[in-house]
Structure formats: structure tokens, C-alpha cells
Write an enzyme that holds these catalytic residues in place. Structure first.
Site, short mmCIF file in Angstrom:
data_model
loop_
_atom_site.label_atom_id
_atom_site.label_comp_id
_atom_site.label_asym_id
_atom_site.label_seq_id
_atom_site.Cartn_x
_atom_site.Cartn_y
_atom_site.Cartn_z
N GLU A 294 -56.62 13.45 17.47
CA GLU A 294 -55.39 14.54 17.62
C GLU A 294 -56.05 14.67 15.91
OE1 GLU A 294 -51.54 14.20 19.55
OE2 GLU A 294 -51.32 13.21 18.03
N HIS B 75 -49.29 7.58 16.61
CA HIS B 75 -49.68 8.39 16.81
C HIS B 75 -49.36 9.11 14.79
CE1 HIS B 75 -48.26 12.98 15.02
NE2 HIS B 75 -48.34 12.56 17.43
P1 13P Z 1 -48.19 19.77 18.35
O1 13P Z 1 -48.79 20.34 19.75
O2 13P Z 1 -46.84 20.52 17.61
O3 13P Z 1 -49.03 20.07 17.09
O4 13P Z 1 -48.37 18.44 18.51
C1 13P Z 1 -49.64 17.94 18.73
C2 13P Z 1 -48.68 16.10 18.96
O5 13P Z 1 -48.11 15.54 17.89
C3 13P Z 1 -49.32 16.03 20.03
O6 13P Z 1 -48.51 14.27 19.84
#
Ligand code: 13P
Length: 259
Positions: A168, A97
Site C-alpha cells: 500500500e 496500516h
Molecule cells: P483507499 O482505497 O480509500 O485508497 O484506501 C486504501 C486503504 O487504506 C486500504 O487499507
């Protein structure tokens, strides 16, 4: 039927009473819905795994962590191994992440080692990839994501088999600026093609070939879920802030369930 994955990343939030209420609500949801077309998981802080095991066991809802050690055991103060996670029946673990990469300088090799440990213990890695805003504005998003994926391609046979990749974009996390459906679709398709094409050349997917799932994360909420999850290349969502509200999270699960 292809399932949609709804996975909460609870980050460093919550308390015993929060998780107790959340797990009971989600267990209740699972008792009244068929989960045939959705897979729901919560990636939670380590101290609450035992509670998840107690309340969510046999409910059809899954749980897991947001990190794992790259080693199996040893003098690594503060680390938690895949074997330990498995003792609490964890089925998923997020790795790579961007919040961890930035704060704790995770190297690509570390991430690849963690990916392997998770798989060795029969859990499913959720490997996060994504570009920064500067990289996107420079038109480099595919190049950046490809290089993140390449880190893993050379780490052993069948590595991607039965794993989840979360696209992401870093600029979309915690920002209220989700990727557009076109951006999400294009990147999820690119990831799938790359993994299923390139990796297959070196037999990474294995004979039984359970295909990878590619999900989207970054400002997913109850309003944009339907649009994002209707895209055929998007296999689900990784949800940050909206997973902090059990009601919103369950609303998202309901939308996915009705697709
Ligand atoms: P948000 O949904 O708060 O933007 O975060 C996304 C995230 O980091 C999921 O791993």
C-alpha cells in the site's frame, strides 16, 4: 487455481444498520456465485464482529479486524486480543496500516509481535507495507519496503507461511492516485521474491509452505480493478473507500470472479 483476494478495509466507518445491510447483501452474493476463484473478506471495526459472525457464518465470506493487541491479556486499557477476535470467528487481521503507524506511532517490534499473536490464533495477518511519495521520488521504495519486511524475517520460524502482505504505497491511499499497473506489479513481485527468497534461507516459510499472497491497496476502484488484478504478481486488492459502498465492493468482487 490461484485465488484472488478481495479484502475491504472499512476503517472507522459504518453503523449497525450499515453492516446489517452490507453483510446480508454480500451473503446473498455468496449464495449465487461460486467462490472457487476468489476469497472475500471484510476487515471491520470491532463492535460489528458479532454481527458478521451471525450473518456471514458459513457463507464462505470471511471477516476480521483492522488491528490487534500485541499481548494476549493484561492491564492494557482499550486493547483487543487475538484470542478475543478468534471468539468471533475472525479469520483475518490487518496490521501495520500506515494510518495507524502515523497516528499511534506503531513500532516495527510492536507490529512483529502482533503478527505473531494473529498467527498463534490461526488467523491470517494482512501486513501492510509501502513507501511515502518522498521516498518513491528518491527511488527508495524497494529499500523502504524491504526494511519493513526485514522486521519480521527474524521473528521466528515459518512466520510468513500462509500470510498476506499488502503493498500500500502511502501516497496512493485515499488519494485517487492509484499506483500504475507497472508500479504495482514491480513492487508485488519484489515483495514475493524477497519473502520467498530471503526468508526461505532461514526456513521462514515452513515445510508445508503455503505461499504468501501479495495484494495491492491504494485507490482501488471498480474502474481500475480489472487492470490491477489481471497482473499475475498481484494476488488481490485491499480496498478502502470503495468498500463503503456495498454495490461498488460487490462490483469489484464480480470483476475478480470473472477473471
Ligand atoms: P483507499 O482505497 O480509500 O485508497 O484506501 C486504501 C486503504 O487504506 C486500504 O487499507
Amino acid at each position: 487455481m490461484t485465488k484472488k483476494y478481495i479484502i475491504g478495509n472499512l476503517k472507522m466507518y459504518g453503523s449497525i444498520s450499515f453492516y446489517d445491510t452490507f453483510f446480508k447483501k454480500i451473503r446473498e452474493f455468496s449464495m449465487h456465485k461460486s467462490l472457487d476463484n476468489i476469497e472475500i473478506a471484510l476487515c471491520i471495526p470491532y463492535p460489528y464482529l458479532y454481527l458478521a459472525q451471525q450473518i456471514l457464518g458459513n457463507s464462505g465470506i470471511y471477516w476480521g479486524s483492522q488491528n490487534v493487541a500485541k499481548d494476549n491479556e493484561g492491564p492494557f486499557t482499550g486493547e483487543v486480543s487475538a484470542k478475543m477476535l478468534k471468539e468471533f470467528d475472525s479469520q483475518f487481521a490487518i496490521i501495520g496500516h500506515s494510518e495507524r503507524n502515523t497516528a499511534y506511532c506503531e513500532s516495527d517490534v510492536n507490529i512483529a509481535e502482533k503478527f505473531l499473536r494473529i498467527k498463534e490464533h490461526n488467523m491470517r495477518p494482512i501486513f501492510c507495507v509501502g513507501e511515502t511519495l518522498i521516498e518513491r521520488e528518491a527511488g527508495m521504495e524497494k529499500k523502504v519496503v524491504q526494511s519493513q519486511l526485514e522486521t519480521l524475517v527474524n521473528h521466528g520460524k515459518h512466520i510468513f507461511n500462509n500470510s498476506i502482505i499488502a503493498y500500500e504505497p502511502i501516497w496512493a491511499i485515499g488519494s485517487d492516485m492509484s499506483a500504475s499497473p507497472e508500479q504495482a506489479k514491480s513492487m508485488c513481485a519484489f515483495i514475493k521474491e524477497f519473502v520467498e527468497g530471503e526468508a526461505d534461507k532461514v526456513n521462514q516459510l515452513g515445510k508445508e509452505n503455503k505461499p504468501i499472497k501479495v495484494i495491492y491497496g491504494g485507490s482501488v476502484n471498480e474502474k481500475n480493478t480489472l487492470q490491477l488484478l489481471s497482473l499475475d504478481k498481484v494476488d488481490g486488492a485491499l480496498i478502502g473507500r470503495c468498500s463503503l459502498s456495498p454495490d461498488k465492493f460487490l462490483q469489484i468482487c464480480e470483476i475478480a470472479h470473472q477473471l
